[in-house]
Design a protein around this motif. Structure first.
Motif, short mmCIF file in Angstrom:
data_model
loop_
_atom_site.label_atom_id
_atom_site.label_comp_id
_atom_site.label_asym_id
_atom_site.label_seq_id
_atom_site.Cartn_x
_atom_site.Cartn_y
_atom_site.Cartn_z
N UNK A 161 13.96 -3.04 5.06
CA UNK A 161 13.53 -1.94 5.94
C UNK A 161 12.19 -1.38 5.47
N UNK A 162 12.07 -1.19 4.15
CA UNK A 162 10.83 -0.65 3.59
C UNK A 162 9.64 -1.57 3.89
N UNK A 163 9.86 -2.88 3.76
CA UNK A 163 8.80 -3.83 4.06
C UNK A 163 8.31 -3.72 5.50
N UNK A 164 9.23 -3.47 6.42
CA UNK A 164 8.83 -3.29 7.82
C UNK A 164 8.15 -1.94 8.03
N UNK A 165 8.62 -0.90 7.30
CA UNK A 165 8.01 0.42 7.43
C UNK A 165 6.55 0.42 6.98
N UNK A 166 6.20 -0.46 6.06
CA UNK A 166 4.82 -0.52 5.58
C UNK A 166 3.84 -0.84 6.70
N UNK A 167 4.32 -1.49 7.75
CA UNK A 167 3.42 -1.78 8.86
C UNK A 167 3.05 -0.50 9.62
N UNK A 168 3.86 0.55 9.50
CA UNK A 168 3.47 1.85 10.08
C UNK A 168 2.29 2.41 9.30
N UNK A 169 2.37 2.32 7.96
CA UNK A 169 1.27 2.79 7.12
C UNK A 169 0.02 1.95 7.36
N UNK A 170 0.23 0.65 7.55
CA UNK A 170 -0.90 -0.21 7.88
C UNK A 170 -1.55 0.22 9.20
N UNK A 171 -0.73 0.58 10.18
CA UNK A 171 -1.26 0.96 11.50
C UNK A 171 -2.17 2.18 11.39
N UNK A 172 -1.83 3.13 10.50
CA UNK A 172 -2.68 4.32 10.33
C UNK A 172 -4.04 3.94 9.75
N UNK A 174 -5.53 -7.38 14.73
CA UNK A 174 -4.40 -6.78 14.02
C UNK A 174 -3.83 -7.75 12.99
N UNK A 175 -3.80 -9.04 13.32
CA UNK A 175 -3.28 -10.03 12.38
C UNK A 175 -4.11 -10.08 11.11
N UNK A 176 -5.43 -10.08 11.27
CA UNK A 176 -6.31 -10.11 10.10
C UNK A 176 -6.18 -8.81 9.32
N UNK A 177 -6.08 -7.69 10.03
CA UNK A 177 -5.94 -6.41 9.35
C UNK A 177 -4.66 -6.33 8.54
N UNK A 178 -3.55 -6.79 9.13
CA UNK A 178 -2.28 -6.77 8.42
C UNK A 178 -2.33 -7.69 7.20
N UNK A 197 1.44 8.48 9.44
CA UNK A 197 1.78 8.64 8.02
C UNK A 197 3.03 9.50 7.86
N UNK A 198 3.16 10.53 8.70
CA UNK A 198 4.36 11.38 8.67
C UNK A 198 5.60 10.56 9.02
N UNK A 199 5.49 9.72 10.02
CA UNK A 199 6.61 8.87 10.42
C UNK A 199 7.06 7.99 9.25
N UNK A 200 6.08 7.42 8.56
CA UNK A 200 6.41 6.54 7.43
C UNK A 200 7.15 7.30 6.33
N UNK A 201 6.63 8.45 5.93
CA UNK A 201 7.21 9.15 4.78
C UNK A 201 8.53 9.82 5.11
N UNK A 202 8.72 10.23 6.34
CA UNK A 202 10.03 10.77 6.73
C UNK A 202 11.09 9.67 6.63
#
Length: 318
Positions: free
Chosen positions: A53-64, A79-83, A207-212
């Motif tokens: 789950x945490x590994x998937x949540x990191x993509x939220x932080x990446x999106x910011x 987006x692929x290159x950015x990720x 970022x708020x979504x990720x840390x919550x």
């Protein structure tokens, strides 16, 4: 090297060394309990599941980060290159120094033709947003407990101090809102980060979504521990964990906050929390496993998704 830089580096090394020494001492006195937890198959499966789950949540932080990068970059950024760049370079935070993942973004992004200035702006905004958001979550959670969580954690069970902390938190929130409005009025977001105030709000929301959700993972992990280790009230748990995480984030020198985060967690939970040492060690080391494995899984997934960018980087470096 100037005297200031030398002193700064020596201070960082001293903090990390003291934190690791403190952690080792705590581990020695609680080694039997930690060994039992490490051999618990249910807890191991829970930690592996949370790491996914945490590994998937990191993509939220990446999106910011990517949201800011794309607005500042003169060249089109996929987006692929950015990720790929974000997740693969993220592994470098486990090197001594705790800053090499930021440098990795610059190196990999530049090889793909991205602007150095755009990468720097995206990274600086991400760092600022993380510090602001984590601080805000801590303040809001403290307010939800009437300030008692702060007082209980730092000074013991003293309700008058809780009231003072509550008033201070409200004052800080109001001052922060006015400061943000003033910065927008002066157009500093555009000057510093190259984005509008609306974009800043989007980044803060992500970022708020990720840390919550990240704090929720810590709560789930604690409630998955054996019943012999009692869980503290959730405000105390969230405040202690996020304060410890923030300490590991801002202290330079510690690879991924290693030692610093766990030591701060031990200190914060030592007041009025039953089995505080066993709980702090289990939470600190368990979530360390979750985040490390999650970082690796996120990097692996980003690598598979970004095989085109990885081939481009190989061709450029070759």
């Amino acid at each position: 090297m100037t005297a200031y830089r030398l002193l700064k580096r020596l201070a960082s090394v001293a903090v990390v060394a003291a934190s690791i020494a403190f952690l080792i001492f705590a581990l020695r006195s609680s080694w039997g309990d930690i060994a039992k937890l490490a051999s618990d198959p249910h807890l191991i499966l829970l930690a592996i599941g949370l790491s996914l789950v945490y590994g998937l949540l990191l993509f939220i932080l990446f999106a910011s980060w990517f949201y800011t990068l794309r607005q500042n970059s003169p060249a089109r950024v996929s987006a692929r290159a950015g990720a790929y760049v974000y997740a693969v370079s993220n592994i470098a935070k486990y090197l001594p120094g705790n800053v090499f993942h930021f440098a990795g973004r610059q190196i990999l992004g530049a090889r793909l033709g991205w602007s150095h200035a755009a990468i720097v702006r995206a990274t600086l905004l991400e760092i600022a947003a993380i510090v602001i958001v984590v601080s805000l979550i801590i303040l809001v959670v403290g307010l939800s407990s009437g300030g008692d969580a702060f007082a209980r954690m730092l000074f013991g069970d003293t309700s008058p101090l809780g009231r003072y902390w509550r008033n201070a938190a409200i004052a800080l929130l109001i001052a922060g809102a006015f400061a943000f409005a003033l910065l927008c009025r002066l157009q500093l977001p555009k000057r510093l980060f190259g984005v509008s105030a609306k974009a800043i709000l989007v980044v803060l929301c992500l970022v708020t979504m990720f840390f919550v959700l990240y704090a929720l993972l810590a709560i789930v992990f604690v409630h998955g521990l054996p019943t012999a280790i009692s869980a503290p009230p959730w405000p105390t748990l969230v405040i202690a964990y996020l304060l410890a995480w923030l300490a590991g984030f801002v202290v330079p020198g510690a690879p991924g906050g290693l030692g610093v985060r766990e030591s701060v967690l031990l200190l914060l939970l030592s007041a009025n929390v039953p089995d505080s040492q066993a709980l702090a060690l289990a939470l600190g080391l368990g979530m360390r496993f979750v985040s490390t494995l999650g970082d690796a899984l996120c990097a692996g997934l980003a690598y598979l998704l970004g095989r085109g960018p990885s081939a481009t980087l190989a061709a450029v470096s070759g």
